[in-house]
Design a protein around this motif. Structure first.
Motif, short mmCIF file in Angstrom:
data_model
loop_
_atom_site.label_atom_id
_atom_site.label_comp_id
_atom_site.label_asym_id
_atom_site.label_seq_id
_atom_site.Cartn_x
_atom_site.Cartn_y
_atom_site.Cartn_z
N TRP A 257 0.74 -1.15 -0.02
CA TRP A 257 -0.09 0.07 0.05
C TRP A 257 0.75 1.25 -0.07
O TRP A 257 0.74 2.07 -0.81
N ALA B 129 2.33 1.56 -3.45
CA ALA B 129 1.52 2.39 -4.40
C ALA B 129 1.26 3.62 -4.17
O ALA B 129 0.82 4.47 -5.15
N LEU B 130 0.91 3.94 -2.89
CA LEU B 130 0.90 5.43 -2.23
C LEU B 130 2.10 6.25 -2.80
O LEU B 130 1.92 7.43 -3.47
N GLY C 238 1.81 6.72 -6.63
CA GLY C 238 0.77 7.52 -7.17
C GLY C 238 1.17 8.95 -7.04
O GLY C 238 0.96 9.58 -7.74
N ARG D 189 1.49 11.75 -9.97
CA ARG D 189 0.84 13.07 -10.01
C ARG D 189 1.55 14.22 -10.10
O ARG D 189 1.54 15.40 -10.58
#
Lengths: 278, 250
Positions: A266, A269-270, A273, A277
């Motif tokens: 997680w 993935a964070l 991400g 962005r």
């Protein structure tokens, strides 16, 4: 801690049972019949699914093998003489429950085929959506662990030893709910992300780890049914309690490790991400 | 793992509180309902199996207590034949040189006895089976049990003693041996409650005995329920028990 009490003479008859003694057949229809029905249904659907290429793809052989292994362990744990000797060994009692809680459920969950079609708004899908809600699963699991293992809960007679016969089924069912949330075999009714499952796994491991730690470090026997137990294998009741602490902690480690893996996934993935962005 | 794909970063901030696709407070209410169902179900199950919430550890399935024979504190032959005299028996294994647990157990059990009505007291007895027959002479047993009230002491020579202890799931062994007559004995500390039908009903650990009222409640229930608990090998109805209350078995 609610060890069922057997005639002392039954335990005393053999205080050094071998593995063969422990695994000798002792049928318990209350667990045997439902287990056989579930196994028969599973393998009947498996054979049906294997008739088509699409079915073979979503229901590979390894899933059936894992499910079968889980069922064999479930039957060995519940249909053997070991179930009747737990009043002479808290370690045996806890080892049996840990197989039901931490070994059988993940095997059964991994045996569920991919892409099971369920409608989350009706029938079975709706029921499973409630049962596999992380709040519900965590609540039931924590209640089973806390009320059956904290001496205060036992002495309050909310759960007396007369309810001990329920415990194997409760450990199995509540742990199935927990492992279902962690492994998410039914995405159609389980919208959880990998991060939330990691957090859930971490929280779900805490009650068991805490109880295991208490047993490991307690200087005295905490449970009256075991204070006076004539123990198997020449262990003292305190030895048994400490061994049970180890068993509980070791049994909980895979689930805890999986929770950390999910949390790291997680976090990765964070982080990814965030880069995207930017 | 059956997770098909990683979720987009935007959804990773979800906590376990809102992953079920329903508001967190709905999930919380469902969780409370589920916990209530589990605990309520367990409570109902327990009450069905045993209508009385015993303080001691109740036997899941009551089993027949083992008979035994020995010598009582007055030097008379003593035979414990469960279900023959209609009395409820609190039995424990101990020894008179015990520095703490045995005297405390006897004292608490006597308090339990005294908390019963005279009629109940007449149908209740406390038995101490000595695990030290070598030193526990009948004289010593008499001094010991009478000092702590109205318990009865029983001396059983070896090897019969070890068989009796095994039948009840009790164990004992010499410890801290300084000489042939100077030693301690480590032993299990359970008190077994045997109903008038001769069945083992409850075990109390000695740590539970200070709760006199709760122990007495267990005794009262077993005194009262014995008549209802029909067993094929019960020797006689409780109503006739009064005729057998006095004196020991020959």
């Amino acid at each position: 801690m609610t060890a069922p009490i057997l005639p002392a003479s039954e335990v005393a008859a053999n205080l050094n049972p071998t593995l063969a003694d422990l695994l000798a057949l002792r049928p318990d229809p209350l667990m045997l019949i439902p287990a056989l029905i579930v196994a028969a249904l599973y393998f009947w659907r498996y054979v049906q699914a294997r008739r088509t290429p699409e079915g073979r793809q979503r229901w590979p052989i390894w899933k059936a093998i894992l499910f079968g292994l889980g069922m064999v362990l479930l039957l060995l744990t519940t249909q053997s003489r070991a179930a009747g000797l737990t009043s002479g060994s808290m370690a045996l009692y806890m080892g049996r429950l840990m197989v039901l809680a931490e070994v059988v459920p993940p095997l059964l969950m991994l045996g569920i085929p991919w892409n099971v079609k369920l409608d989350a708004r009706r029938g079975l899908g709706r029921v499973l959506g409630v049962l596999l809600d992380p709040w519900v699963a965590l609540g039931v699991w924590a209640a089973v662990i806390i009320f059956w293992n904290v001496p205060a809960g036992f002495n309050a007679s909310v759960v007396t030893n007369t309810a001990a016969a329920l415990l194997p089924a409760l450990y199995l069912l509540s742990s199935l709910m927990v492992w279902a949330v962690v492994l998410r075999p039914l995405p159609a009714v389980q919208p959880a992300t990998i991060g939330s499952r990691g957090w859930f796994g971490l929280l779900a491991a805490l009650p068991m780890m805490t109880v295991g730690m208490v047993w490991l470090y307690s200087p005295e026997v905490l449970y009256t049914p075991y204070v006076n137990a004539l123990c198997l294998w020449n262990l003292t009741p305190l030895d048994n309690q400490q061994l049970s602490g180890w068993i509980m902690m070791l049994a909980g480690l895979p689930a805890l490790a999986l929770a950390f893996i999910q949390l790291f996934a997680w976090l990765i993935a964070l982080a990814d991400g965030g880069v995207q962005r930017e | 793992m059956t997770d098909q794909s990683a979720q987009p970063a935007a959804s990773t901030a979800e906590s376990p509180k809102d992953v079920a696709g329903r508001p967190w407070y709905v999930s919380a209410i469902l969780a409370v309902c589920a916990i209530t169902l589990v605990l309520g179900g367990a409570w109902i199950f327990a009450r069905i199996r045993s209508p009385f919430p015993f303080y001691g550890t109740a036997y899941d399935t009551p089993v027949q207590a083992a008979a035994f024979a020995g010598t009582d504190q007055d030097g008379r032959a003593f035979a414990f034949s469960p279900a023959t005299d209609g009395r409820v028996t609190a039995l424990f294994f101990g020894f008179t040189h015990c520095p703490n647990i045995c005297p405390l157990s006897l004292a608490y059990l006597d308090k339990v006895r005294l908390s019963l009505t005279p009629a109940e007291q007449a149908r209740f007895r406390v038995l101490l089976v000595s695990v030290d027959p070598a030193r526990d002479t009948t004289e010593r047993l008499r001094e010991y049990v009478t000092f702590f009230g109205k318990a009865q002491g029983v001396r059983i020579p070896e090897p019969a003693l070890s068989r009796v202890a095994r039948d009840y799931g009790a164990s004992y062994e010499k410890a801290d041996i300084k000489s042939a007559s100077e030693y301690q004995i480590n032993h299990t500390t359970a008190t077994y409650l045997i109903d008038a039908a001769g069945r083992l009903r409850v075990i109390w650990d000695y740590t539970q005995l200070p709760q006199i009222e709760r122990v007495a409640a267990d005794v009262r229930y077993v005194l009262g329920s014995a008549a209802q608990a029909g067993t094929p090998n019960r020797a006689e109805p409780l109503a006739q028990a009064g005729a057998h209350q006095t004196g020991e078995q020959p």
